[in-house]
Design a protein around this motif. Structure first.
Motif, short mmCIF file in Angstrom:
data_model
loop_
_atom_site.label_atom_id
_atom_site.label_comp_id
_atom_site.label_asym_id
_atom_site.label_seq_id
_atom_site.Cartn_x
_atom_site.Cartn_y
_atom_site.Cartn_z
N ARG A 35 14.97 18.76 10.29
CA ARG A 35 15.44 17.65 11.47
C ARG A 35 14.39 17.44 12.44
NH1 ARG A 35 20.49 21.20 14.11
NH2 ARG A 35 22.10 21.25 12.23
N ILE A 36 13.42 16.89 11.41
CA ILE A 36 12.24 16.21 11.85
C ILE A 36 12.42 14.85 11.73
CG2 ILE A 36 9.64 16.23 11.67
CD1 ILE A 36 9.72 18.85 10.18
N SER A 37 11.91 14.24 12.80
CA SER A 37 11.89 12.52 12.85
C SER A 37 10.80 12.23 11.81
CB SER A 37 11.42 12.02 14.24
OG SER A 37 11.44 10.60 14.08
N TYR A 38 11.37 11.43 11.02
CA TYR A 38 10.52 10.59 9.83
C TYR A 38 11.27 9.33 9.45
CZ TYR A 38 8.12 9.98 5.52
OH TYR A 38 7.12 9.47 4.48
N SER A 39 10.43 8.38 9.42
CA SER A 39 10.98 7.02 9.09
C SER A 39 9.83 6.37 8.12
CB SER A 39 11.08 5.92 10.30
OG SER A 39 11.33 4.77 9.98
N SER A 40 10.26 5.96 6.99
CA SER A 40 9.50 5.27 5.86
C SER A 40 10.54 4.34 4.78
CB SER A 40 8.82 6.28 5.16
OG SER A 40 8.12 5.41 3.96
N SER A 41 9.91 3.07 4.64
CA SER A 41 10.71 2.22 3.76
C SER A 41 9.78 2.10 2.42
CB SER A 41 10.89 1.07 4.35
OG SER A 41 9.60 0.15 4.87
N PHE A 42 8.73 2.95 2.44
CA PHE A 42 7.91 2.96 1.36
C PHE A 42 8.36 3.60 0.02
CE2 PHE A 42 3.85 4.63 -0.91
CZ PHE A 42 3.29 3.52 -1.15
N ASN A 43 9.10 4.66 0.26
CA ASN A 43 9.26 5.36 -0.99
C ASN A 43 10.05 4.86 -2.10
OD1 ASN A 43 11.77 5.49 0.51
ND2 ASN A 43 11.16 7.22 1.72
N ILE A 44 11.21 4.37 -1.87
CA ILE A 44 12.06 3.64 -2.94
C ILE A 44 11.29 2.51 -3.48
CG2 ILE A 44 14.29 2.70 -3.57
CD1 ILE A 44 14.49 5.67 -2.62
N PHE A 45 10.87 1.66 -2.68
CA PHE A 45 10.16 0.52 -3.17
C PHE A 45 9.03 0.88 -4.18
CE2 PHE A 45 6.53 -2.13 -2.62
CZ PHE A 45 6.63 -3.35 -3.28
N ALA A 46 8.05 1.80 -3.67
CA ALA A 46 7.07 2.40 -4.49
C ALA A 46 7.36 2.85 -5.70
CB ALA A 46 6.17 3.49 -3.75
N VAL A 47 8.47 3.54 -5.71
CA VAL A 47 9.06 4.30 -7.28
C VAL A 47 9.47 3.06 -8.16
CG1 VAL A 47 11.02 5.71 -8.14
CG2 VAL A 47 9.88 6.47 -6.07
N LEU A 48 10.39 2.10 -7.51
CA LEU A 48 10.99 1.17 -8.29
C LEU A 48 9.53 0.28 -9.03
CD1 LEU A 48 14.16 -0.14 -6.40
CD2 LEU A 48 13.96 1.27 -8.45
N ALA A 49 8.83 -0.37 -7.87
CA ALA A 49 7.43 -1.12 -8.51
C ALA A 49 6.59 -0.40 -9.38
CB ALA A 49 6.52 -1.20 -7.11
N GLY A 50 6.37 0.89 -9.13
CA GLY A 50 5.66 1.87 -9.93
C GLY A 50 6.22 1.93 -11.43
N ILE A 51 7.54 2.05 -11.61
CA ILE A 51 8.34 1.99 -12.71
C ILE A 51 8.24 0.68 -13.69
CG2 ILE A 51 10.57 1.98 -14.00
CD1 ILE A 51 11.30 3.92 -11.81
N PHE A 52 8.34 -0.39 -12.87
CA PHE A 52 8.20 -1.90 -13.41
C PHE A 52 6.49 -2.12 -13.74
CE2 PHE A 52 12.11 -3.08 -11.21
CZ PHE A 52 12.68 -3.73 -12.28
N LEU A 53 5.70 -1.66 -13.11
CA LEU A 53 4.27 -1.86 -13.32
C LEU A 53 3.90 -0.79 -14.51
CD1 LEU A 53 2.59 -1.88 -9.99
CD2 LEU A 53 2.97 -3.60 -11.60
N LEU A 54 4.59 0.16 -14.85
CA LEU A 54 4.32 0.96 -15.79
C LEU A 54 4.87 0.48 -17.18
CD1 LEU A 54 5.21 4.57 -14.69
CD2 LEU A 54 2.96 3.91 -15.50
N ARG A 55 5.83 -0.24 -17.01
CA ARG A 55 6.32 -1.03 -18.07
C ARG A 55 5.53 -2.54 -18.41
NH1 ARG A 55 12.98 -1.32 -17.24
NH2 ARG A 55 12.60 -2.34 -19.09
N GLY A 56 4.56 -2.50 -17.51
CA GLY A 56 3.80 -3.80 -17.79
C GLY A 56 4.33 -5.13 -17.26
N SER A 57 4.98 -4.91 -16.21
CA SER A 57 5.66 -6.29 -15.86
C SER A 57 4.49 -7.05 -14.85
CB SER A 57 6.93 -5.98 -14.87
OG SER A 57 7.11 -7.13 -13.77
N LEU A 58 4.14 -8.37 -15.06
CA LEU A 58 3.27 -9.06 -14.25
C LEU A 58 4.04 -9.54 -13.17
CD1 LEU A 58 1.71 -11.14 -17.21
CD2 LEU A 58 0.49 -9.58 -15.94
N ARG A 59 5.43 -9.89 -13.11
CA ARG A 59 6.00 -10.30 -11.82
C ARG A 59 5.82 -9.16 -10.92
NH1 ARG A 59 11.72 -12.74 -12.47
NH2 ARG A 59 10.60 -14.42 -13.48
#
Length: 224
Positions: A35-59
């Protein structure tokens, strides 16, 4: 060789983003459980972007670089305008009463700045640009996201300055003072004005502080 080089850059950046996103998700889960206040929109985006980059996506590389430059410009502008938005005395009091929080927040901001700078630099390297050209993709002008980041924060800063300095803000301060009494200085840290067919409703948070403590006072009223 050039193909291998640009692929290795994408995989390296993708691995870092994936790891950062997973760590951020773990921190978010911990904060929810405790129950600690925490706000971040970085997590899901970073995971998805990381997966696409690992697959070599130039887009994906282009999107991540664009957003990294945008956020760098926005954060830098925010650091410049923030002293004009929040009373300096309140900032000093926050640091003095909660030095640990200030250190952690500063360390986190330094990490974010460093990560964004690294992302923008790595994804802008020549092998990546050469691969984009070979794939028939046009080169993006990074001055555009930088200008958008600066402009957006500047406009928001002007808007908030007028909003938090108007009649509604003064009423919010007065209501907060009625709740906790005198002996405090007041600053409207947030204000929301909603209109519907039932009327206009105003809500906000007023930060009250003195040399010994800081309080966040919620206020709400209906305007006729």
């Amino acid at each position: 060789m050039e193909t291998q080089l640009h692929t290795s850059i994408l995989k390296r950046v993708g691995g870092v983003l994936l790891a950062a996103g997973l760590i951020d998700i773990a921190v978010m889960i911990y904060c929810i459980i405790n129950r600690i206040s925490y706000s971040s929109s970085f997590n899901i985006f970073a995971v998805l972007a990381g997966i696409f980059l690992l697959r070599g996506s130039l887009r994906a590389a282009s999107v991540v670089r664009w957003l990294a430059v945008f956020m760098l410009a926005a954060f830098a502008t925010l650091l410049i305008v923030w002293p004009f938005m929040q009373p300096f005395d309140l900032t000093v009091t926050q640091i003095r009463l909660a030095p640990g929080t200030f250190v952690v927040t500063t360390a986190f901001m330094v990490f974010v700045f460093g990560l964004l700078f690294w992302l923008a630099r790595e994804l802008g390297r020549e092998p990546i640009q050469a691969a984009r050209t070979s794939a028939g993709r046009k080169q993006r002008n990074m001055r555009i996201p930088a200008a958008v980041g600066v402009g957006l924060v500047a406009v928001m800063g002007v808007f908030l300055t007028f909003l938090l300095g108007g009649e509604s803000a003064e009423r919010a301060k007065s209501m907060a003072e009625q709740q906790i009494g005198s002996g405090y200085r007041f600053y409207v840290s947030s204000l929301n004005i909603a209109k519907n067919n039932q009327g206009t409703f105003v809500s906000g948070i007023v930060t009250a502080w003195n040399d010994k403590e800081i309080k966040n006072i919620p206020v709400r009223w209906e305007e006729h």
